[in-house]
Design a protein around this motif. Structure first.
Motif, PDB file in Angstrom:
ATOM      1  N   ARG A 133       0.833  -1.212   0.000  1.00  0.00           N
ATOM      2  CA  ARG A 133       0.000   0.000   0.000  1.00  0.00           C
ATOM      3  C   ARG A 133       0.861   1.252   0.000  1.00  0.00           C
ATOM      4  O   ARG A 133       0.585   2.213  -0.730  1.00  0.00           O
ATOM      5  CB  ARG A 133      -0.914  -0.003   1.223  1.00  0.00           C
ATOM      6  CG  ARG A 133      -1.823   1.180   1.279  1.00  0.00           C
ATOM      7  CD  ARG A 133      -2.767   1.104   2.431  1.00  0.00           C
ATOM      8  NE  ARG A 133      -3.546   2.319   2.531  1.00  0.00           N
ATOM      9  CZ  ARG A 133      -4.445   2.552   3.447  1.00  0.00           C
ATOM     10  NH1 ARG A 133      -4.700   1.642   4.362  1.00  0.00           N
ATOM     11  NH2 ARG A 133      -5.112   3.677   3.477  1.00  0.00           N
ATOM     12  N   GLU A 137       0.842   4.101  -2.855  1.00  0.00           N
ATOM     13  CA  GLU A 137       0.584   5.511  -2.557  1.00  0.00           C
ATOM     14  C   GLU A 137       1.751   6.385  -3.001  1.00  0.00           C
ATOM     15  O   GLU A 137       1.564   7.482  -3.531  1.00  0.00           O
ATOM     16  CB  GLU A 137       0.316   5.694  -1.062  1.00  0.00           C
ATOM     17  CG  GLU A 137      -1.019   5.140  -0.612  1.00  0.00           C
ATOM     18  CD  GLU A 137      -1.195   5.224   0.894  1.00  0.00           C
ATOM     19  OE1 GLU A 137      -0.270   5.672   1.603  1.00  0.00           O
ATOM     20  OE2 GLU A 137      -2.273   4.824   1.381  1.00  0.00           O
ATOM     21  N   ARG A 141       1.635   9.375  -5.785  1.00  0.00           N
ATOM     22  CA  ARG A 141       2.112  10.757  -5.553  1.00  0.00           C
ATOM     23  C   ARG A 141       3.176  11.171  -6.551  1.00  0.00           C
ATOM     24  O   ARG A 141       3.194  12.305  -7.023  1.00  0.00           O
ATOM     25  CB  ARG A 141       2.658  10.872  -4.115  1.00  0.00           C
ATOM     26  CG  ARG A 141       1.621  10.993  -3.049  1.00  0.00           C
ATOM     27  CD  ARG A 141       2.239  11.403  -1.733  1.00  0.00           C
ATOM     28  NE  ARG A 141       3.335  10.525  -1.349  1.00  0.00           N
ATOM     29  CZ  ARG A 141       3.278   9.571  -0.413  1.00  0.00           C
ATOM     30  NH1 ARG A 141       2.157   9.387   0.246  1.00  0.00           N
ATOM     31  NH2 ARG A 141       4.311   8.820  -0.153  1.00  0.00           N
TER      32      ARG A 141
END
Length: 147
Positions: A133, A137, A141
């Motif tokens: 995860r 993420e 970004r």
């Protein structure tokens, strides 16, 4: 205390009592100083059970009248039964929650070791999922900053 000090000074000639330390009965044996102040030894009464006379009839009648006059219990039988059912249910839940461990044959892995292995596997799976995860993420970004 001042009256006690005054009485001690009057009773023992030549005494100059300025303070009194009151102690529990029998908490201290007499030493030479207290033995000189109390020359007459006190007789020792042997300890024996106290024989009490039977209470008078009037006393017994008063106690019986009091027992009869006391209010009956105001506990509702339904509430008492509910409390008993709840207690039994809580005991059953406790029995289920804390099961007796099965016996382990010699040479076999103990249940605690099996539990530790299972917990380690669960921790490793949780850590792997968290890393996936975090990477996803981070990638999102990074792509958002570039695009």
């Amino acid at each position: 205390m001042p009256k006690l000090i005054e009485a001690a000074n009057q009773r023992v000639s030549g005494a100059n009592v300025r303070a009194v330390h009151v102690r529990a009965p029998g908490s201290l044996k007499a030493d030479s100083a207290t033995a000189a102040a109390d020359p007459v030894p006190q007789p020792v009464v042997p300890a024996s059970p106290v024989q009490r006379p039977a209470p008078p009839d009037g006393y017994r009648r008063a106690i019986e009248a009091h027992r009869q006059a006391t209010r009956p219990s105001r506990i509702d039988s339904g509430i008492a039964e509910a409390v008993e059912r709840q207690t039994a249910a809580m005991r059953e839940l406790g029995r289920r929650a804390f099961l007796e461990p099965p016996s382990v044959p010699d040479g076999a892995t103990a249940p605690i070791e099996q539990d530790r292995v299972q917990r380690r596997r669960q921790a490793a799976a949780t850590e792997a999922a968290a890393l996936r995860r975090a990477r996803a993420e981070h990638a999102a970004r990074t792509q958002g900053a570039v695009g």
